[in-house]
Write a protein that holds these residues in place. Structure first.
Motif, mmCIF file in Angstrom:
data_model
loop_
_atom_site.group_PDB
_atom_site.id
_atom_site.type_symbol
_atom_site.label_atom_id
_atom_site.label_comp_id
_atom_site.label_asym_id
_atom_site.label_seq_id
_atom_site.Cartn_x
_atom_site.Cartn_y
_atom_site.Cartn_z
ATOM 1 N N PRO A 1 -39.144 78.503 67.370
ATOM 2 C CA PRO A 1 -39.298 77.175 67.990
ATOM 3 C C PRO A 1 -38.038 76.623 68.648
ATOM 4 C CG PRO A 1 -40.480 77.254 65.915
ATOM 5 C CD PRO A 1 -39.727 78.547 66.010
ATOM 6 N N PRO A 2 -36.836 76.725 68.020
ATOM 7 C CA PRO A 2 -35.654 76.181 68.710
ATOM 8 C C PRO A 2 -35.356 76.893 70.026
ATOM 9 C CG PRO A 2 -35.199 76.497 66.369
ATOM 10 C CD PRO A 2 -36.498 77.191 66.651
ATOM 11 N N VAL A 3 -35.509 78.227 70.052
ATOM 12 C CA VAL A 3 -35.264 78.978 71.279
ATOM 13 C C VAL A 3 -36.341 78.647 72.309
ATOM 14 C CG1 VAL A 3 -35.056 81.304 72.266
ATOM 15 C CG2 VAL A 3 -34.110 80.819 70.005
ATOM 16 N N ASP A 4 -37.580 78.539 71.859
ATOM 17 C CA ASP A 4 -38.686 78.217 72.756
ATOM 18 C C ASP A 4 -38.459 76.859 73.420
ATOM 19 O OD1 ASP A 4 -41.096 78.812 73.971
ATOM 20 O OD2 ASP A 4 -42.314 77.981 72.357
ATOM 21 N N LEU A 5 -38.032 75.871 72.631
ATOM 22 C CA LEU A 5 -37.779 74.542 73.177
ATOM 23 C C LEU A 5 -36.599 74.556 74.140
ATOM 24 C CD1 LEU A 5 -38.259 71.481 73.271
ATOM 25 C CD2 LEU A 5 -36.811 71.271 71.230
ATOM 26 N N ALA A 6 -35.542 75.284 73.778
ATOM 27 C CA ALA A 6 -34.365 75.341 74.652
ATOM 28 C C ALA A 6 -34.722 75.957 76.005
ATOM 29 C CB ALA A 6 -33.253 76.139 73.981
ATOM 30 N N ALA A 7 -35.504 77.032 76.001
ATOM 31 C CA ALA A 7 -35.914 77.665 77.257
ATOM 32 C C ALA A 7 -36.752 76.704 78.086
ATOM 33 C CB ALA A 7 -36.685 78.944 76.965
#
Length: 311
Positions: free
Chosen positions: A208-214
């Protein structure tokens, strides 16, 4: 202050030892010059005097050592307390910056789209079209503004959920991620720019954190396209071919950035997001216009934190 105190304590201890030694030597020398019948102190008394002086020196040394140890313990406790306070302050600062960046991305993107959509509608209405055409243009603009503001409120609630108290319920709306790029692209397309979405490789779930950052990087890039690029088209590419990372790219056919211009806050914010996950971001002019490309490792955890277009 601590160094001076230690130095003075060493000097006092050395003086005490020297005084004791001089006293023993003086007494011993004085007694040695006396005849056997005229001695004032016998050997046993002289030995006891020496033991007494040595005991005083030893007790003084022990007390000094204990005091030095207590001072060191107190200094370590104060240093640990200061370090804990500094870490807490740093964590609070990082959290404020993270929330500020989220609010900037959410509100900046949505307000920019609303501004462009309403501006385009006003431009069409200024040409005084037929009433039916004018009504159609106004309805279209209002629908776009309604959809954009609704999405802005959803994301704002999700972002502000990080500030909720322990007794408050968590937001129920889904978090933003790459699976919502279709909606993001559709809203950007409503401003009149031909925005297309392309996926390379097999799509896979991301942390989730990487998904949101992208997602935020693509969102901010499209915000810059609608506000500054004067582009007619843009391509959003999500690349899953790298098993260890996900890549996102946004390329437009606009004017690009003036040569030598410093990066704007949007570019800096995207670069900070990428670096927070051990990734990297590039933003530069291309042969067609301007391009933003980011690589985010999929197994990275956020950690304590470009060239580009000015805003």
């Amino acid at each position: 202050m601590t160094g001076h105190s230690s130095y003075r304590a060493v000097v006092r201890f050395t003086a005490a030892v020297a005084l004791a030694v001089v006293t023993l030597i003086a007494v011993g020398f004085g007694e040695a010059r006396q005849h056997d019948g005229n001695r004032q102190i016998d050997d046993m008394s002289l030995f006891m005097l020496a033991g007494w002086l040595v005991s005083l020196v030893a007790v003084g040394r022990a007390q000094w050592t204990r005091a030095a140890y207590l001072r060191e313990v107190e200094q370590r406790a104060l240093a640990a307390e200061r370090e804990q306070e500094a870490r807490a302050e740093q964590s609070a600062t990082e959290e404020r910056l993270r929330i500020a960046r989220e609010l900037h991305d959410v509100l900046g993107h949505s307000v920019s789209l609303i501004n462009v959509q309403s501006g385009a509608a006003l431009h069409r209405l200024s040409k005084k079209p037929e009433p039916a055409a004018a009504l159609s243009a106004a309805e279209e603009a209002l629908e776009a503004v309604k959809a954009t503001s609704k999405e802005a409120l959803r994301e704002l609630r999700s972002t502000l959920g990080a500030l909720r108290g322990p007794d408050e319920s968590a937001p129920t709306s889904p978090a933003s991620g790459l699976d919502r790029l279709d909606e993001l692209v559709a809203r950007a397309r409503a401003t009149g720019i031909d925005v297309r979405l392309r996926t390379e490789g097999e799509r896979r779930p991301l942390p989730p954190p990487v998904d949101l950052a992208a997602y935020r990087i693509v969102q901010e890039s499209l915000t810059d396209v609608t506000r500054h690029a004067r582009a007619t088209g843009a391509v959003v590419t999500v690349d899953y071919t790298d098993g260890a990372a996900v890549r996102v790219r946004v390329d437009d056919d606009g004017e690009g950035a003036p040569e030598g211009s410093p990066p704007g806050s949007g570019i800096r914010g995207m670069a900070e997001r990428a670096r927070a996950f051990g990734g990297e971001l590039t933003a530069r002019n291309t042969a067609q216009g301007f391009g933003v490309s980011a690589r985010l490792p999929v197994d990275a955890r956020p950690r304590t934190e470009g060239s580009g277009r000015t805003e």
